[in-house]
Scaffold this motif. Structure first.
Motif, PDB file in Angstrom:
ATOM      1  N   LYS A   1       0.809  -1.219   0.000  1.00 13.66           N
ATOM      2  CA  LYS A   1       0.000   0.000   0.000  1.00 13.66           C
ATOM      3  C   LYS A   1       0.843   1.270   0.000  1.00 13.66           C
ATOM      4  N   CYS A   2       2.136   1.156   0.297  1.00 15.97           N
ATOM      5  CA  CYS A   2       2.986   2.343   0.396  1.00 15.97           C
ATOM      6  C   CYS A   2       3.431   2.797  -1.005  1.00 15.97           C
ATOM      7  N   HIS A   3       3.020   4.011  -1.416  1.00 15.72           N
ATOM      8  CA  HIS A   3       3.385   4.562  -2.730  1.00 15.72           C
ATOM      9  C   HIS A   3       3.988   5.955  -2.518  1.00 15.72           C
ATOM     10  N   PRO A   4       5.280   6.035  -2.182  1.00 15.50           N
ATOM     11  CA  PRO A   4       5.895   7.336  -1.863  1.00 15.50           C
ATOM     12  C   PRO A   4       5.734   8.375  -2.967  1.00 15.50           C
TER      13      PRO A   4
ATOM     14  N   CYS B   1       2.121  10.044  -2.627  1.00 13.43           N
ATOM     15  CA  CYS B   1       1.619  10.644  -1.374  1.00 13.43           C
ATOM     16  C   CYS B   1       2.222  12.018  -1.144  1.00 13.43           C
TER      17      CYS B   1
ATOM     18  N   TYR C   1       7.057  10.894   0.454  1.00 13.99           N
ATOM     19  CA  TYR C   1       7.244  10.524   1.865  1.00 13.99           C
ATOM     20  C   TYR C   1       6.557  11.517   2.813  1.00 13.99           C
ATOM     21  N   LEU C   2       5.257  11.665   2.618  1.00 10.72           N
ATOM     22  CA  LEU C   2       4.461  12.555   3.460  1.00 10.72           C
ATOM     23  C   LEU C   2       4.652  12.233   4.948  1.00 10.72           C
ATOM     24  N   CYS C   3       4.680  10.927   5.262  1.00  8.64           N
ATOM     25  CA  CYS C   3       4.799  10.514   6.668  1.00  8.64           C
ATOM     26  C   CYS C   3       6.081  11.077   7.296  1.00  8.64           C
TER      27      CYS C   3
ATOM     28  N   ALA D   1       8.650   3.414   2.818  1.00  8.14           N
ATOM     29  CA  ALA D   1       8.956   4.037   4.113  1.00  8.14           C
ATOM     30  C   ALA D   1       9.393   2.983   5.129  1.00  8.14           C
TER      31      ALA D   1
ATOM     32  N   CYS E   1      -1.298   9.039   6.306  1.00  5.16           N
ATOM     33  CA  CYS E   1      -0.912   8.309   5.085  1.00  5.16           C
ATOM     34  C   CYS E   1      -2.163   8.107   4.227  1.00  5.16           C
ATOM     35  N   PRO E   2      -2.180   8.620   3.001  1.00  3.24           N
ATOM     36  CA  PRO E   2      -3.413   8.542   2.195  1.00  3.24           C
ATOM     37  C   PRO E   2      -3.784   7.117   1.786  1.00  3.24           C
ATOM     38  N   PHE E   3      -2.848   6.184   1.914  1.00  8.67           N
ATOM     39  CA  PHE E   3      -3.136   4.805   1.490  1.00  8.67           C
ATOM     40  C   PHE E   3      -3.356   3.851   2.670  1.00  8.67           C
TER      41      PHE E   3
ATOM     42  N   ALA F   1      -1.273   2.820   4.836  1.00  8.79           N
ATOM     43  CA  ALA F   1      -0.219   1.794   4.815  1.00  8.79           C
ATOM     44  C   ALA F   1       0.430   1.564   6.181  1.00  8.79           C
ATOM     45  N   ILE F   2       0.198   2.501   7.147  1.00 10.24           N
ATOM     46  CA  ILE F   2       0.948   2.407   8.414  1.00 10.24           C
ATOM     47  C   ILE F   2       0.033   2.025   9.575  1.00 10.24           C
TER      48      ILE F   2
HETATM   49 FE1  SF4 Z   1       4.279   5.329   2.120  1.00 12.05          FE
HETATM   50 FE2  SF4 Z   1       2.106   6.373   3.272  1.00 12.05          FE
HETATM   51 FE3  SF4 Z   1       4.552   7.148   4.058  1.00 12.05          FE
HETATM   52 FE4  SF4 Z   1       3.650   7.891   1.687  1.00 12.05          FE
HETATM   53  S1  SF4 Z   1       2.770   8.468   3.641  1.00 12.05           S
HETATM   54  S2  SF4 Z   1       5.666   7.059   2.134  1.00 12.05           S
HETATM   55  S3  SF4 Z   1       2.435   6.079   1.095  1.00 12.05           S
HETATM   56  S4  SF4 Z   1       3.652   5.087   4.243  1.00 12.05           S
END
Ligand code: SF4
Ligand code: SF4
Length: 587
Positions: A12-15, A18, A21-23, A46, A63-65, A67-68
């Motif tokens: 689900k993590c798509h840097p 988002c 690296y929004l997170c 991430a 995180c918009p997806f 993923a965390i």
């Molecule tokens: Fe990945 Fe979500 Fe972090 Fe973007 S915000 S890097 S999608 S974990």
């Protein structure tokens, strides 16, 4: 000892999507100059340093997806995990306990490591005690369990005193791995007289010379069970042995598995059909945790107390509350206050398909009701549904075709590249609370259908069907791939949705507790599979259940504490009482 874990779903993590690296940009630890969230290698997803994370909760929310996950572990977890798959990945605490001479069940929701635990017991996965980058020697793992039954078991496993046989969960993968007939497959494992005994007990005779590629899901399941028990073993592990089986077959397979345990043999089973789990096992390990993040195995419990504790959501011995609410069983509603409004009626009908003939008794379905359909595999249930849906024409009789019908098929297409949000656009627009929110589908909307697990796909397929512009909804096996909690939750959602929209829902399923929980009336099929089927009903619950259970030759009572349905032991006082009073179904 860490108090919290950070789990990142790499899929689900798509840097790139988002905002780069929004997170990491939002993390207060990163903002203060320390790299808590960093770019992982080699996949560039991430990574979170669990020792630096303060658990502020910003990144999982932003995180918009989705993923965390940042999870505070229960304080009672004072030791390292038994296994962790990798950095920021799922971890498992403790292991189940096989008991020689008994069948032990493992009960818990999906995604909390039940299959991982069985794979460790089966020696297919070497536990790393959380040190995924530097796995310990097996002796260290044994030492970790010092003073417990698990230590004794692992020592025997290490000395090769345990011979295992494992029936995997996904029997539908067998045709991709094995070619030839059922007989070819089984005789390669064991060509002795024992083979024919097992073939007979599991009712494989009539398709023994069929190609594996052509047999049904229920047949594949029984072949997989036969293949595992024909191996010489003293520990049998069955991962979901009753999926794809009808109720009659579930009862037979339960008795077969139950009889495998003796002084020298232990059996362990993962099973989501609670009535069957209760019938098949003497002991239970409950598993709890957070889906996709961590799982913990409870101590061993007697089955009845274990299932009741699971429903209660509270483990007394461990003093752990793992669910904030108890699951309650209300008495099934077999009559409703308001005068029923008919939706569709049908006359007596007949349909012949090749060598199979189906006789359908006249009946009526009402608005605002959920009707369960009970019957063996191959007895005409799907044919009946397709006749009501106008997909098949009967040989005699006519169904009112002005009723709009929506249909969820038994087997789900999982290879589509369509996004869940696109597939469910109608449900998102019209029933965002009642279906999307209630069924926990929000975090799946950004995924493709092909990326979903069996249970996720099932929830999406149910929501898709129920969101259609129709009056009659036909759900074929909606409980498949769902865990116990999800089954009961979905029952409530479907019942509430039917009431709110004034629609009619027909449910074909093989989990008797699920049907008991969800249905207000029942349609019952009888006959000989693949030869002749007879459909009768809808009946009131008690009448329909009595009819079906008499044919199945089992009686059901309610548990005094949890009110859940339980199968009576044949010949027990309760069983004899209910049989003599012609009350196969508790009232
Ligand atoms: Fe990945 Fe979500 Fe972090 Fe973007 S915000 S890097 S999608 S974990
Ligand atoms: Fe950073 Fe942890 Fe807060 Fe996430 S939860 S933003 S990793 S401190």
């Amino acid at each position: 000892m860490r108090k919290r874990i950070a789990v990142i779903d790499r899929q689900k993590c798509h840097p790139d999507e988002c905002g780069n690296y929004l997170c990491a940009k939002l993390c207060p630890v990163n903002r203060s100059g320390t790299e808590c969230i960093s770019v992982g290698e080699p996949d560039k997803k991430a990574r979170i340093d669990e020792m630096l994370c303060t658990g502020c909760g910003i990144c999982p929310n932003r995180c918009p997806f989705g993923a965390i996950q940042i999870i505070n572990l229960p304080e009672t977890l004072t030791k390292d995990p038994v296994h962790r798959y990798g950095e920021n990945m799922f971890e498992l605490y403790l292991l189940p306990t096989p008991v020689f001479g008994s069948v032990t069940g493992i009960l818990g929701k999906n995604g909390i490591g039940k299959s991982t635990a069985l794979k460790i017991m089966a020696n297919m996965l070497k536990p790393n005690l959380g040190h995924y980058d530097n796995p310990p020697e097996f002796k260290e793992v044994i030492n970790y369990f010092k003073g417990t039954e698990t230590q004794k078991f692992l020592e025997r496993l290490h000395k090769n005193e345990i011979t295992l046989s494992y029936k995997p969960q996904q029997v539908d993968l067998i045709p991709k791995q094995v070619k030839g007939t059922v007989r070819d497959l089984l005789s390669k494992i064991n060509s002795s007289e024992e083979l024919m005994g097992v073939v007979e007990k599991l009712q494989l005779t009539h398709f023994l010379d069929n190609e594996i590629a052509t047999i049904s899901g229920g047949e594949l399941q029984r072949v997989a069970i036969a293949a595992s028990v024909l191996k010489k073993a003293n520990l049998f592990l069955f991962d979901e042995p009753t999926s794809f089986l009808d109720i009659k077959q579930r009862v037979k397979v339960s008795e077969f598995i139950h009889d495998l345990a003796d002084d020298k043999t232990a059996v362990m089973v993962i099973e989501h059909d609670l009535i069957i789990l209760d019938y098949m096992t003497q002991y239970l390990n409950i598993m709890y945790g957070q889906e996709g993040a961590y799982g913990v195995v409870s101590g061993l419990k007697a089955t009845r107390e274990g299932i009741n504790a699971f429903l209660e959501g509270y483990l007394r011995e461990e003093n752990i509350r793992f669910r904030d609410h108890a699951i309650k069983f209300e008495k099934s509603q077999d009559s409703r206050g308001a005068i029923p409004m008919p939706l569709v009626s049908w006359p007596e009908m007949k349909k012949t398909l090749g060598k199979f003939s189906l006789e359908i008794g006249a009946g009526t379905l009402h608005r605002d009701e959920v009707v369960g359909i009970l019957g063996e595999n191959g007895i005409g249930k799907t044919t009946f549904i397709k006749i009501l849906a106008g997909m098949i024409k009967p040989d005699s009789g006519v169904v009112d075709s002005s009723v709009k019908v929506a249909y969820k098929a038994q087997y789900l297409e999982s290879d589509s590249e369509i996004m869940v949000s696109e597939f469910l656009h109608r449900a998102v627009e019209k029933y965002s609370n009642q279906l999307i929110g209630a069924m926990d589908i929000e975090q799946l909307l950004t995924q493709k259908l092909s990326e979903l697990s069996g249970g996720q796909l099932q929830r999406v397929a149910i929501a898709h069907c129920l969101s259609q512009d129709a009056q009659l909804f036909l759900l074929d096996e909606p409980s498949a791939y769902l865990d116990v909690e999800q089954r009961l939750k979905i029952s409530k959602i479907i019942r509430a949705f039917a009431q709110e929209r004034g629609i009619t829902v027909l449910i074909v399923d093989h989990d008797l507790m699920f049907l008991d929980y969800i249905s207000s009336r029942l349609i019952v099929f009888s006959g000989a599979p693949a030869v002749q089927g007879t459909m009768e009903g809808p009946f009131k619950m008690e009448e329909g259940m009595n009819k079906f259970l008499r044919d199945l030759n089992i009686t059901l009572r309610r548990d005094m504490t949890s009110r859940r349905p339980r199968v009576n032991d044949v010949g027990s006082v309760k069983d004899r009482e209910q049989r003599s009073g012609n009350k196969w179904y508790y009232s």
